[in-house]
Enzyme design. Structure first.
Site, short mmCIF file in Angstrom:
data_model
loop_
_atom_site.label_atom_id
_atom_site.label_comp_id
_atom_site.label_asym_id
_atom_site.label_seq_id
_atom_site.Cartn_x
_atom_site.Cartn_y
_atom_site.Cartn_z
N TYR A 299 -3.45 3.80 12.14
CA TYR A 299 -2.63 5.01 12.22
C TYR A 299 -2.76 5.65 13.58
O TYR A 299 -3.83 5.70 14.16
CB TYR A 299 -3.13 6.07 11.24
CG TYR A 299 -2.89 5.80 9.80
CD1 TYR A 299 -1.65 5.43 9.34
CD2 TYR A 299 -3.92 5.98 8.90
CE1 TYR A 299 -1.45 5.23 8.00
CE2 TYR A 299 -3.73 5.79 7.55
CZ TYR A 299 -2.49 5.42 7.11
OH TYR A 299 -2.30 5.24 5.79
N HIS B 150 1.79 14.78 1.97
CA HIS B 150 1.06 13.67 2.55
C HIS B 150 -0.25 13.38 1.84
O HIS B 150 -1.01 12.49 2.25
CB HIS B 150 0.76 13.93 4.04
CG HIS B 150 1.95 13.69 4.93
ND1 HIS B 150 2.56 14.68 5.63
CD2 HIS B 150 2.64 12.56 5.20
CE1 HIS B 150 3.58 14.18 6.31
NE2 HIS B 150 3.65 12.89 6.06
N ARG C 228 9.26 8.13 15.82
CA ARG C 228 8.13 7.24 15.63
C ARG C 228 8.55 6.17 14.64
O ARG C 228 9.58 6.28 13.98
CB ARG C 228 6.91 7.98 15.12
CG ARG C 228 7.03 8.45 13.68
CD ARG C 228 5.82 9.25 13.24
NE ARG C 228 4.67 8.40 13.05
CZ ARG C 228 4.29 7.90 11.86
NH1 ARG C 228 4.98 8.16 10.78
NH2 ARG C 228 3.21 7.15 11.76
N ASN D 238 7.31 3.70 11.28
CA ASN D 238 6.35 3.49 10.21
C ASN D 238 6.76 2.19 9.52
O ASN D 238 7.87 1.71 9.71
CB ASN D 238 6.37 4.67 9.24
CG ASN D 238 5.13 4.70 8.36
OD1 ASN D 238 4.16 3.97 8.60
ND2 ASN D 238 5.17 5.54 7.33
N GLU E 74 10.54 1.83 9.07
CA GLU E 74 11.25 3.11 9.13
C GLU E 74 11.29 3.60 10.57
O GLU E 74 10.23 3.76 11.20
CB GLU E 74 10.52 4.17 8.30
CG GLU E 74 10.55 3.92 6.82
CD GLU E 74 9.68 4.92 6.05
OE1 GLU E 74 9.73 4.88 4.81
OE2 GLU E 74 8.96 5.74 6.67
N TYR F 255 -2.67 0.83 -0.19
CA TYR F 255 -1.73 1.95 -0.16
C TYR F 255 -0.31 1.45 0.07
O TYR F 255 0.64 1.94 -0.53
CB TYR F 255 -2.13 2.92 0.95
CG TYR F 255 -1.10 3.97 1.24
CD1 TYR F 255 -0.75 4.91 0.27
CD2 TYR F 255 -0.45 4.01 2.47
CE1 TYR F 255 0.21 5.87 0.53
CE2 TYR F 255 0.51 4.97 2.74
CZ TYR F 255 0.84 5.90 1.77
OH TYR F 255 1.78 6.84 2.02
N LYS F 256 -0.17 0.44 0.92
CA LYS F 256 1.16 -0.07 1.22
C LYS F 256 1.64 -1.05 0.14
O LYS F 256 2.75 -1.58 0.24
CB LYS F 256 1.19 -0.70 2.60
CG LYS F 256 1.09 0.37 3.72
CD LYS F 256 1.08 -0.22 5.11
CE LYS F 256 0.88 0.84 6.20
NZ LYS F 256 2.06 1.67 6.47
#
Lengths: 355, 328
Positions: free
Chosen positions: A37, A193, A223, A225, A265, A316-317
């Site tokens: 991150y 978040h 940005r 993601n 994204e 998480y993904k």
């Protein structure tokens, strides 16, 4: 029209496909062979010609089909578009920003003619020619946010700014990576978040919030993601998890190349002029593994990133169970050669696969 | 992502303008109106926004923030009102003495640190003196949206109240004026008492007035989030001091009447800024080494950051001591 629009689906028979043009301009998100991150923001003021960063709101070959998919999602679940009462002005801001940007950036596809508050909007790909009064909701078939985002690729979160905090008080969210506007609406930045692992401890969100609060009119930011999706699904919402979650169990060594997609994204951030709200467009790009590995640099690098990703992030993904299968496949496209820095495909300079 | 070969620019986007009108409002205040030099319309702005005006005062760059007071719906002009401050640092004097109609100037894109809370069922504006300016664009916005509002305006005398006649003429039931020379004062307590639930209060004026409104509202049980204020902190004068900028590898002197940020700019070092009033956070700078005492005046840093001595906001804060080294 300059862009050839695909006829394709993101459900049922999954006829979605990327042309060679779309593959080469895909927003590959990894600038080095590992991933962690970071706030990774930069100014959103154009980019190389033909890239997805060139225009303020990228329009590509998937435009018409994506809008058809959005209409299906909204027909089944109108709560995917919501706007709290105080966000109507931000909706008009959004409509103005998108109409002005698209008509200037794609004059062959979109036209905006303004005579005071009497506006005529022409959207040629969607066959729309509509005259309405700016700031008068009764002259549109629905609210301004819904009206314009039914004609713009990507999701749109509209964030109200109060007391040094951002609140998700409006949005159009039909192509999301497993989150829900209906659940998050009214939440503040830290609340929505909350599910993200590791980043809180790293202080990422505190820094990101300070950055976002200071985004100024005329100086948008962006940005990238990313996550993973099995089958080219746009709508991977919690509301429909029962439909798409199970598809993650259908991967096999034979079908992974065509079924497994990297989902990226392109997130942009605009200060809206009349409402002072922050517009957060989230544009989703999908690419199958078999298309991605046609770019040698990307094949090498994706293998290394997925292999070395911390377990929390792969969980998480949502691809921790499929990671071994993904690595089996991707390792075939990693010959151990070094990769050049940066995200670009570098087709002229990177060697082809050496095995 | 490093997608595009572009560097982040410091500060806000700028607009090249020409002074299209200067209108005396009273003996202290003048309104300056701007048109864009490229003939384009201005970007729309939100009520309560300000712009930073660049003034080239004989080679010395002065930058002052002023609330945009024109109607946000009229994108043909931007207007500000400037109160002449004979004791101040010189920006307002420069505007009054040297700026003429037709002069080219540079201003920043609008920045809003004092927005309307659009959830409010009613908006009560409390203005003191030149603090009237942000409310003019707020009133225009609420009138267009059909929002409920009322204004209470304290000034030294009717003659020194800016735009009193226009406001009371146009909105006789909503605007209430209180003049010091008539011994009138805003009846704050009864005013706060009588408001419907969901009312928001906005105050702009001298620091004393702002503190009075916040403390009175709190004592009357108002939620903090319903009381909004804006105070542009002008940099205060102070003893000159010396600073080393380690990235630029230079030592600079900060004069009695200039801010640390102005001194950095004067020496040719680019530093980010937006509000120049200690509120926006853009100029936050890391302290590399310090032997002495900080005079923090900003609203941005947390208390523990002030205490740590690791950060400074050069737009309003100063330093007294032997050594100060900044990461700039």
């Amino acid at each position: 029209m300059t862009i050839q629009f695909n006829t394709e689906t993101f459900r049922d028979d999954y006829s979605f496909r990327n042309s060679d043009w779309a593959i080469k301009r895909f927003p590959f998100p990894f600038h080095e062979d590992s991933y962690m991150y970071s706030v990774n923001m930069e100014q959103h003021r154009g980019g190389p010609k033909g890239s997805v960063y060139e225009m303020r709101f990228d329009v590509d070959e998937h435009y018409v089909s994506e809008m058809a998919d959005r209409a299906i999602v909204l027909a089944e679940d109108p709560l995917r578009c919501q706007s709290l009462p105080h966000m109507t002005l931000a909706g008009w801001d959004t409509l103005e920003l998108i109409m002005v940007s698209k008509s200037e950036d794609y004059p062959d596809l979109f036209e905006l003619h303004r005579d005071g508050n009497r506006w005529r909007w022409i959207n040629k790909p969607m066959d729309i020619d509509h005259t309405f009064t700016f700031l008068d909701e009764t002259t549109l078939p629905c609210g301004p946010l819904e009206y314009i985002t039914r004609q713009a690729q990507g999701d749109y979160a509209v964030l109200d700014q109060r007391d040094d905090m951002l609140y998700m008080d409006a949005g159009m969210v039909t192509t999301q990576a497993d989150w829900s506007l209906d659940f998050d609406i009214g939440m503040d930045f830290f609340e929505w978040h909350a599910p993200v692992p590791l980043a809180h401890e790293m202080g990422i969100f505190k820094r990101a919030l300070k950055f976002l609060l200071n985004i100024q009119q005329g100086a948008p930011a962006r940005r990238l993601n990313w996550t993973m999706t099995v089958n080219p699904l746009l709508d991977t919402s919690p509301e429909n998890y029962h439909k798409w979650g199970v598809q993650k169990t259908t991967l096999t060594p034979e079908n992974i190349g065509s079924k497994q997609h990297l989902r990226v994204e392109l997130q942009t951030f605009y200060r809206l002029p009349r409402s002072n709200a922050l517009l957060f467009p989230i544009r989703c790009y999908l690419i199958s593994f078999q298309d991605l590995v046609t770019i040698p640099k990307w094949g090498r690098r994706l293998h290394r990133v997925i292999r070395d990703l911390p377990e929390e992030l792969a969980t998480y993904k949502g691809f921790i169970d499929n990671r071994p299968l993904m690595l089996d496949y991707l390792s075939r496209y990693d010959d151990g050669l070094p990769t050049s820095p940066g995200v670009w495909p570098d087709l002229d300079t990177e060697p082809s696969l050496q095995k | 992502m490093s997608a595009a070969p572009q560097k982040a620019k410091a500060g806000a986007e700028k607009i090249e303008v020409e002074v299209s009108a200067i209108v005396p409002v009273n003996e202290l205040v003048s309104r300056f109106e701007f048109k864009r030099r490229d003939g384009q319309p201005f970007p729309p702005f939100s009520a309560g926004a300000h712009t930073v005006v660049e003034m080239n005062d004989n080679g010395r760059m002065r930058l002052n923030p002023y609330s945009l007071m024109s109607d946000p719906a009229d994108t043909s002009i931007y207007a500000i009102s400037v109160r002449r401050d004979d004791e101040g640092r010189g920006g307002s004097l420069f505007m009054h003495r040297h700026v003429k109609v037709g002069d080219p100037m540079t201003i920043t894109y609008p920045v809003n640190l004092f927005p309307l809370d659009l959830r409010g069922h009613k908006h009560v504006f409390l203005a003191g003196g030149i603090g009237i300016t942000p409310f003019l664009s707020m009133i225009a916005t609420l009138e267009r949206m059909g929002g409920r509002w009322e204004m209470h305006y304290a000034c030294r005398s009717k003659a020194l109240g800016s735009y009193v006649d226009e406001l009371t003429g146009r909105h006789p039931d909503k605007v209430h004026v209180y003049c010091d020379d008539q011994d009138e004062a805003i009846p704050l307590e009864s005013l706060l008492d009588g408001q419907p639930l969901g009312t928001h209060v906005y105050v702009c004026g001298p620091a004393g007035m702002i503190n009075w409104v916040h403390s009175t509202a709190e004592a009357h049980g108002w939620p903090k989030e319903h009381v909004h204020s804006e105070e542009f902190l002008a940099p205060q004068p102070g003893k000159p001091f010396e600073v080393r900028l380690c990235k630029s590898d230079i030592v600079i002197q900060v004069g009695e009447h200039e801010s640390l940020l102005e001194a950095i700019e004067r020496c040719g070092v680019q530093a980010p800024f937006l509000c120049r009033g200690g509120a926006c956070g853009q100029c936050e700078t890391d302290v590399v080494e310090a032997d002495g005492e900080f005079i923090h005046r900003d609203h941005w840093l947390e208390e523990e950051e002030h205490a740590s001595g690791k950060k400074i906001m050069p737009c309003v804060s100063r330093f007294v001591g032997k050594t100060l080294v900044l990461d700039r």
